[in-house]
Design a protein around this motif. Structure first.
Motif, PDB file in Angstrom:
ATOM      1  N   ALA A 122       9.404  20.683  45.189  1.00 20.03           N
ATOM      2  CA  ALA A 122       9.772  19.504  45.991  1.00 20.03           C
ATOM      3  C   ALA A 122      11.135  19.640  46.661  1.00 20.03           C
ATOM      4  CB  ALA A 122       9.760  18.255  45.108  1.00 20.03           C
ATOM      5  N   ALA A 123      12.058  20.369  46.038  1.00 21.84           N
ATOM      6  CA  ALA A 123      13.420  20.501  46.573  1.00 21.84           C
ATOM      7  C   ALA A 123      13.889  21.939  46.401  1.00 21.84           C
ATOM      8  CB  ALA A 123      14.364  19.538  45.868  1.00 21.84           C
ATOM      9  N   PRO A 124      13.394  22.845  47.235  1.00 17.56           N
ATOM     10  CA  PRO A 124      13.823  24.247  47.136  1.00 17.56           C
ATOM     11  C   PRO A 124      15.344  24.351  47.175  1.00 17.56           C
ATOM     12  CG  PRO A 124      12.003  24.023  48.675  1.00 17.56           C
ATOM     13  CD  PRO A 124      12.439  22.631  48.333  1.00 17.56           C
ATOM     14  N   GLY A 125      15.875  25.229  46.353  1.00 19.37           N
ATOM     15  CA  GLY A 125      17.321  25.372  46.269  1.00 19.37           C
ATOM     16  C   GLY A 125      17.924  24.641  45.085  1.00 19.37           C
ATOM     17  N   THR A 126      17.097  23.924  44.326  1.00 18.80           N
ATOM     18  CA  THR A 126      17.582  23.235  43.131  1.00 18.80           C
ATOM     19  C   THR A 126      17.928  24.253  42.052  1.00 18.80           C
ATOM     20  OG1 THR A 126      16.211  21.282  43.584  1.00 18.80           O
ATOM     21  CG2 THR A 126      17.013  21.561  41.333  1.00 18.80           C
ATOM     22  N   SER A 127      19.055  24.063  41.412  1.00 17.68           N
ATOM     23  CA  SER A 127      19.440  24.902  40.268  1.00 17.68           C
ATOM     24  C   SER A 127      19.513  24.024  39.023  1.00 17.68           C
ATOM     25  CB  SER A 127      20.784  25.598  40.512  1.00 17.68           C
ATOM     26  OG  SER A 127      21.810  24.651  40.748  1.00 17.68           O
ATOM     27  N   SER A 182      21.950  14.705  49.705  1.00 18.33           N
ATOM     28  CA  SER A 182      22.878  13.674  49.259  1.00 18.33           C
ATOM     29  C   SER A 182      22.446  13.201  47.874  1.00 18.33           C
ATOM     30  CB  SER A 182      22.883  12.497  50.231  1.00 18.33           C
ATOM     31  OG  SER A 182      21.679  11.754  50.118  1.00 18.33           O
ATOM     32  N   PRO A 183      23.380  12.675  47.071  1.00 13.94           N
ATOM     33  CA  PRO A 183      23.030  12.253  45.711  1.00 13.94           C
ATOM     34  C   PRO A 183      21.866  11.274  45.644  1.00 13.94           C
ATOM     35  CG  PRO A 183      25.400  12.348  45.951  1.00 13.94           C
ATOM     36  CD  PRO A 183      24.822  12.547  47.331  1.00 13.94           C
ATOM     37  N   THR A 197       6.512  11.442  34.328  1.00 11.06           N
ATOM     38  CA  THR A 197       6.564  12.608  33.444  1.00 11.06           C
ATOM     39  C   THR A 197       7.867  12.652  32.666  1.00 11.06           C
ATOM     40  OG1 THR A 197       5.151  13.905  34.921  1.00 11.06           O
ATOM     41  CG2 THR A 197       6.518  15.143  33.374  1.00 11.06           C
ATOM     42  N   ALA A 198       8.955  12.176  33.277  1.00  8.02           N
ATOM     43  CA  ALA A 198      10.272  12.166  32.640  1.00  8.02           C
ATOM     44  C   ALA A 198      11.115  11.074  33.282  1.00  8.02           C
ATOM     45  CB  ALA A 198      10.949  13.538  32.792  1.00  8.02           C
ATOM     46  N   THR A 199      12.240  10.769  32.664  1.00 12.92           N
ATOM     47  CA  THR A 199      13.183   9.784  33.198  1.00 12.92           C
ATOM     48  C   THR A 199      14.256  10.515  34.003  1.00 12.92           C
ATOM     49  OG1 THR A 199      12.849   8.305  31.318  1.00 12.92           O
ATOM     50  CG2 THR A 199      14.854   7.994  32.609  1.00 12.92           C
ATOM     51  N   VAL A 200      14.444  10.107  35.250  1.00 13.67           N
ATOM     52  CA  VAL A 200      15.408  10.762  36.135  1.00 13.67           C
ATOM     53  C   VAL A 200      16.485   9.768  36.547  1.00 13.67           C
ATOM     54  CG1 VAL A 200      15.706  12.131  38.236  1.00 13.67           C
ATOM     55  CG2 VAL A 200      13.506  12.171  37.034  1.00 13.67           C
ATOM     56  N   THR A 201      17.743  10.165  36.424  1.00 13.09           N
ATOM     57  CA  THR A 201      18.842   9.296  36.825  1.00 13.09           C
ATOM     58  C   THR A 201      20.013  10.155  37.277  1.00 13.09           C
ATOM     59  OG1 THR A 201      20.149   7.362  36.167  1.00 13.09           O
ATOM     60  CG2 THR A 201      19.881   9.110  34.525  1.00 13.09           C
ATOM     61  N   LEU A 208      23.702  15.695  41.481  1.00 15.90           N
ATOM     62  CA  LEU A 208      23.408  16.214  40.149  1.00 15.90           C
ATOM     63  C   LEU A 208      22.575  15.187  39.398  1.00 15.90           C
ATOM     64  CD1 LEU A 208      23.825  18.302  37.876  1.00 15.90           C
ATOM     65  CD2 LEU A 208      25.904  17.056  37.255  1.00 15.90           C
ATOM     66  N   LEU A 209      21.345  15.565  39.071  1.00 16.76           N
ATOM     67  CA  LEU A 209      20.440  14.659  38.380  1.00 16.76           C
ATOM     68  C   LEU A 209      20.411  14.961  36.892  1.00 16.76           C
ATOM     69  CD1 LEU A 209      17.407  14.652  40.849  1.00 16.76           C
ATOM     70  CD2 LEU A 209      19.497  13.257  40.903  1.00 16.76           C
ATOM     71  N   GLU A 210      20.177  13.909  36.096  1.00 20.79           N
ATOM     72  CA  GLU A 210      20.057  14.040  34.645  1.00 20.79           C
ATOM     73  C   GLU A 210      18.650  13.588  34.258  1.00 20.79           C
ATOM     74  OE1 GLU A 210      23.821  12.221  32.916  1.00 20.79           O
ATOM     75  OE2 GLU A 210      24.086  11.934  35.073  1.00 20.79           O
ATOM     76  N   ILE A 211      17.939  14.450  33.582  1.00 23.60           N
ATOM     77  CA  ILE A 211      16.518  14.219  33.320  1.00 23.60           C
ATOM     78  C   ILE A 211      16.258  14.226  31.821  1.00 23.60           C
ATOM     79  CG2 ILE A 211      14.186  15.069  33.771  1.00 23.60           C
ATOM     80  CD1 ILE A 211      15.526  16.548  36.257  1.00 23.60           C
ATOM     81  N   SER A 212      15.701  13.120  31.335  1.00 26.29           N
ATOM     82  CA  SER A 212      15.415  12.941  29.911  1.00 26.29           C
ATOM     83  C   SER A 212      13.926  12.772  29.687  1.00 26.29           C
ATOM     84  CB  SER A 212      16.164  11.707  29.389  1.00 26.29           C
ATOM     85  OG  SER A 212      17.537  11.769  29.670  1.00 26.29           O
ATOM     86  N   ALA A 213      13.531  12.724  28.436  1.00 27.55           N
ATOM     87  CA  ALA A 213      12.131  12.471  28.101  1.00 27.55           C
ATOM     88  C   ALA A 213      11.706  11.117  28.652  1.00 27.55           C
ATOM     89  CB  ALA A 213      11.946  12.507  26.592  1.00 27.55           C
ATOM     90  N   ALA A 214      10.425  10.980  28.946  1.00 33.05           N
ATOM     91  CA  ALA A 214       9.899   9.714  29.465  1.00 33.05           C
ATOM     92  C   ALA A 214      10.261   8.573  28.519  1.00 33.05           C
ATOM     93  CB  ALA A 214       8.393   9.813  29.629  1.00 33.05           C
ATOM     94  N   GLY A 215      10.777   7.500  29.072  1.00 36.32           N
ATOM     95  CA  GLY A 215      11.116   6.333  28.272  1.00 36.32           C
ATOM     96  C   GLY A 215      12.489   6.375  27.626  1.00 36.32           C
TER      97      GLY A 215
END
Length: 295
Positions: A122-127, A182-183, A197-201, A208-215
């Protein structure tokens, strides 16, 4: 987004009266902490006064446990903090290096791998970086953390492999960085692509995104901690400034956006205080205690 220009003079706006406050939940960066990462004398005094009055104070942050030294000296009573956007509850007693994980809400390896695959498409270039209980590991293109060097540098797929050297350490969150988006655009794109599938914030001023388990969120883990104490959400007052605080501010019976807060946070909170550099959390705590004495 933590730019205090033109907003530091925002006056506190007091929400409607609520039941007796029993717990204060506050974010750290951009909220309790000043921009230089210090805790002001006024804030230290307000936190101590709240605890003395029988109000529990929970630090609720996206920071990992090893970055909690800045507030370790200011915990009282229970000594607990919610870290990693709700992925862990940590006992801060004992000081630096002695923090103990009390509760862990990890993201499964297979889920993290699925998210990596989704975002690469979905976002090529993501590290990516992988935050485990024992430290952070990241890919070579991921911006290096001078405060916290990576334990391992390798592709995310290798960092998340079941046979990696640290596979026994739970994954608290996955971090994703994009150098061009942009953020807010990156956050919107990722949430649409990842779905439930997961929680994104996010809490950083960069993409910079922070991704946790769903819920898993600050709100859901705070709710668990409150339930264990017999505290209802109406008895909670919460403070925050960035999108990773929105769920917590919505959940709490009374909530305050900082004067320097992201627009989404201002929309979610029931009230607003002054900016972090003006001790906005302390201002409200002092008013809560004054109202209690007056009552």
């Amino acid at each position: 987004m933590r730019n205090n220009a033109d907003v530091t003079s925002t006056p506190p706006q007091t929400p409607a009266p609520t039941p007796r406050t029993r717990l204060i939940a506050t974010d750290l960066d951009g909220t309790l902490l000043r921009d230089d990462k210090s805790v002001s004398d006024r804030t230290i005094a307000a936190l101590a006064a709240a605890e003395e009055a029988g109000i529990e104070v929970f630090f609720v942050t996206g920071r990992p446990a090893r970055w909690m030294n800045v507030v370790s000296d200011h915990v009282h009573g229970h000594g607990l903090a919610i870290c990693g956007n709700g992925a862990a509850v940590v006992d801060l007693h004992g000081g630096p290096g002695a923090h103990r994980f009390v509760k862990i809400r990890a993201i499964a390896h297979e889920t993290a791998l699925e998210v990596v695959d989704i975002l690469r498409t979905a976002a090529p270039g993501t590290s990516f970086a992988v935050e485990r209980t024992g430290g952070i590991h990241h890919e070579l293109p991921y911006p290096p953390l001078h405060l916290d060097p990576a334990v391992t540098i390798a592709p995310a797929e290798k960092l998340l492999a079941e046979d990696s050297d640290v596979a026994d350490q739970p994954v608290l969150k996955l971090l994703a960085h994009h150098a061009e988006l942009s953020p807010d655009a990156f956050l919107t794109l990722a949430r649409e692509a990842i779905g439930d599938t997961a929680t994104v914030t996010r809490s950083s001023p960069t993409a910079l995104l922070e991704i946790s388990a769903a819920g898993v969120s600050k709100a859901s883990t705070l709710a668990l901690c409150c339930a264990e104490r017999g505290i209802t959400q109406d008895e909670v007052v919460a403070f925050g400034d960035m999108p990773n605080d929105v769920e917590m501010l919505t959940w709490a019976g009374t909530s305050y956006a900082m004067g320097n807060a992201h627009p989404d946070v201002i929309a979610a909170a029931s009230g607003r205080t002054v900016a972090n550099n003006e001790d906005g959390v302390a201002v409200v705590i002092e008013q809560i205690l004054a109202d209690r004495l007056g009552g």
